[in-house]
Design a protein around this motif. Structure first.
Motif, PDB file in Angstrom:
ATOM      1  N   VAL A  18       0.657  -1.365   0.056  1.00  0.00           N
ATOM      2  CA  VAL A  18       0.213  -0.175   0.065  1.00  0.00           C
ATOM      3  C   VAL A  18       0.971   0.937  -0.288  1.00  0.00           C
ATOM      4  N   LEU A  19       2.244   0.961   0.697  1.00  0.00           N
ATOM      5  CA  LEU A  19       2.927   2.430   0.827  1.00  0.00           C
ATOM      6  C   LEU A  19       3.839   2.942  -0.497  1.00  0.00           C
ATOM      7  N   ARG A  21       2.965   1.195  -3.072  1.00  0.00           N
ATOM      8  CA  ARG A  21       1.779   2.765  -4.071  1.00  0.00           C
ATOM      9  C   ARG A  21       2.268   3.894  -4.451  1.00  0.00           C
ATOM     10  N   ARG A  22       1.778   4.852  -3.260  1.00  0.00           N
ATOM     11  CA  ARG A  22       1.328   5.260  -3.130  1.00  0.00           C
ATOM     12  C   ARG A  22       3.329   6.516  -3.243  1.00  0.00           C
ATOM     13  N   ALA A  23       4.067   5.708  -3.327  1.00  0.00           N
ATOM     14  CA  ALA A  23       5.297   6.520  -2.942  1.00  0.00           C
ATOM     15  C   ALA A  23       6.086   6.440  -3.983  1.00  0.00           C
ATOM     16  N   ARG A  39       7.859  -1.288  -7.263  1.00  0.00           N
ATOM     17  CA  ARG A  39       7.193  -1.648  -5.824  1.00  0.00           C
ATOM     18  C   ARG A  39       7.475  -3.041  -5.141  1.00  0.00           C
ATOM     19  N   ALA A 101       5.803   8.456   3.929  1.00  0.00           N
ATOM     20  CA  ALA A 101       4.653   7.592   3.590  1.00  0.00           C
ATOM     21  C   ALA A 101       4.361   6.619   4.728  1.00  0.00           C
ATOM     22  N   SER A 102       5.249   5.660   5.532  1.00  0.00           N
ATOM     23  CA  SER A 102       5.106   4.495   6.177  1.00  0.00           C
ATOM     24  C   SER A 102       4.755   5.832   7.714  1.00  0.00           C
ATOM     25  N   SER A 104       1.456   8.000   7.844  1.00  0.00           N
ATOM     26  CA  SER A 104       0.680   8.241   6.756  1.00  0.00           C
ATOM     27  C   SER A 104      -0.142   7.436   8.313  1.00  0.00           C
ATOM     28  N   ASP A 105      -1.689   8.008   7.958  1.00  0.00           N
ATOM     29  CA  ASP A 105      -2.623   6.796   9.018  1.00  0.00           C
ATOM     30  C   ASP A 105      -1.924   7.304  10.173  1.00  0.00           C
TER      31      ASP A 105
END
Length: 275
Positions: A18-19, A21-23, A39, A101-102, A104-105
């Motif tokens: 997931v991370l 794919r974002r970064a 990825r 990104a890690s 986030s959330d």
């Protein structure tokens, strides 16, 4: 037969994907052979650090991990040399973006602690050590840690013996937008750091070295409950070393830097999952 529950390893791989794919872009360029994505490489390299294994052993284990391969969308098993070359090719900027990104959330409270520790470089061969005149056997690693979640906000690594007061300004500037209070021990007692923090609307909560009665008075007025949260730095340092090793496997300094950043990314993901 009932469906098997997700293992911690599978949840880790899914979160890492997931991370990624974002970064991370899907391919390095339009001329890529497109057999494996960036990825997939990123997640496999994180998995290697998590399992504290070698490229060859990781590839061997992937053969017996169908659910992990499904989570990674792997149609084939990469060769150990493929992962090794991917590690060489992926620049530090990619890993820093993934580190951000890690976070986030993750609910952070704005209170951050800064502290330094050492990671051994002794796993390099004796022949290599002599050939490169390697005299410093440890990497000085400075971590900026969120005290509410025990996650790593930033990392600074050096092969030199720089003093803490020379490293802290760079870390503060890079993360001023995400911290409100900066805690540090007496090693960070420097007016330049305090002034820089205030310029960026960060409250410096750093103990003074007690040269005069005035310094003792300032320390006595320190918000001890808030200041003692900096102890979380030592907890995080110890946890990373215990889980992923207090050493680096790479032999070249810039690879060693990347390896330590990946350790922090893996640690943050596991903190998010509650492992």
């Amino acid at each position: 037969m009932d469906a098997l529950p997700k293992s911690r390893l599978l949840r880790f791989v899914e979160r890492a994907m997931v991370l990624a794919r974002r970064a991370v872009p899907r391919f390095s360029s339009r001329y890529s052979r497109k057999r494996f994505t960036l990825r997939q490489h990123v997640v496999l390299l994180c998995l290697k650090v998590k399992k504290t294994t070698t490229y060859r052993d990781l590839v061997d284990e992937l053969i017996e991990m169908p659910r992990i391969r499904d989570a990674l969308d792997l149609d084939a098993i990469p060769a150990p040399s493929t992962l090794c070359k991917a590690f060489d090719r992926l620049e530090m900027a990619v890993w820093r973006v993934l580190l951000n990104a890690s976070l986030s959330d993750v609910p952070m409270n704005g209170v951050a602690g800064i502290d330094a520790s050492g990671f051994e470089r002794a796993h390099a061969s004796t022949h290599y050590t002599k050939r490169t005149n390697l005299t410093i056997q440890q990497l000085k690693t400075t971590l900026l840690v969120d005290t509410a979640t025990n996650t790593v906000l930033d990392i600074h690594v050096t092969t030199t013996r720089k003093h803490d007061t020379q490293i802290a300004p760079q870390v503060v500037k890079r993360n001023a937008a995400s911290i409100a209070v900066l805690t540090g021990d007496k090693g960070y007692d420097d007016q330049t750091i305090r002034q820089l923090a205030r310029e960026h609307d960060v409250r410096p909560l750093i103990k003074h070295r007690e040269f005069t009665p005035l310094h003792k008075a300032w320390n006595a007025r320190l918000d001890t409950d808030l200041y003692h949260q900096r102890n979380m730095n030592e907890t995080v340092n110890a946890a990373i070393k215990q889980k992923y090793g207090a050493f680096v496997r790479s032999r070249i300094w810039w690879k060693q830097f990347r390896e330590l950043v990946i350790k922090c990314i893996v640690y943050n993901i596991e903190r998010f999952l509650g492992d």
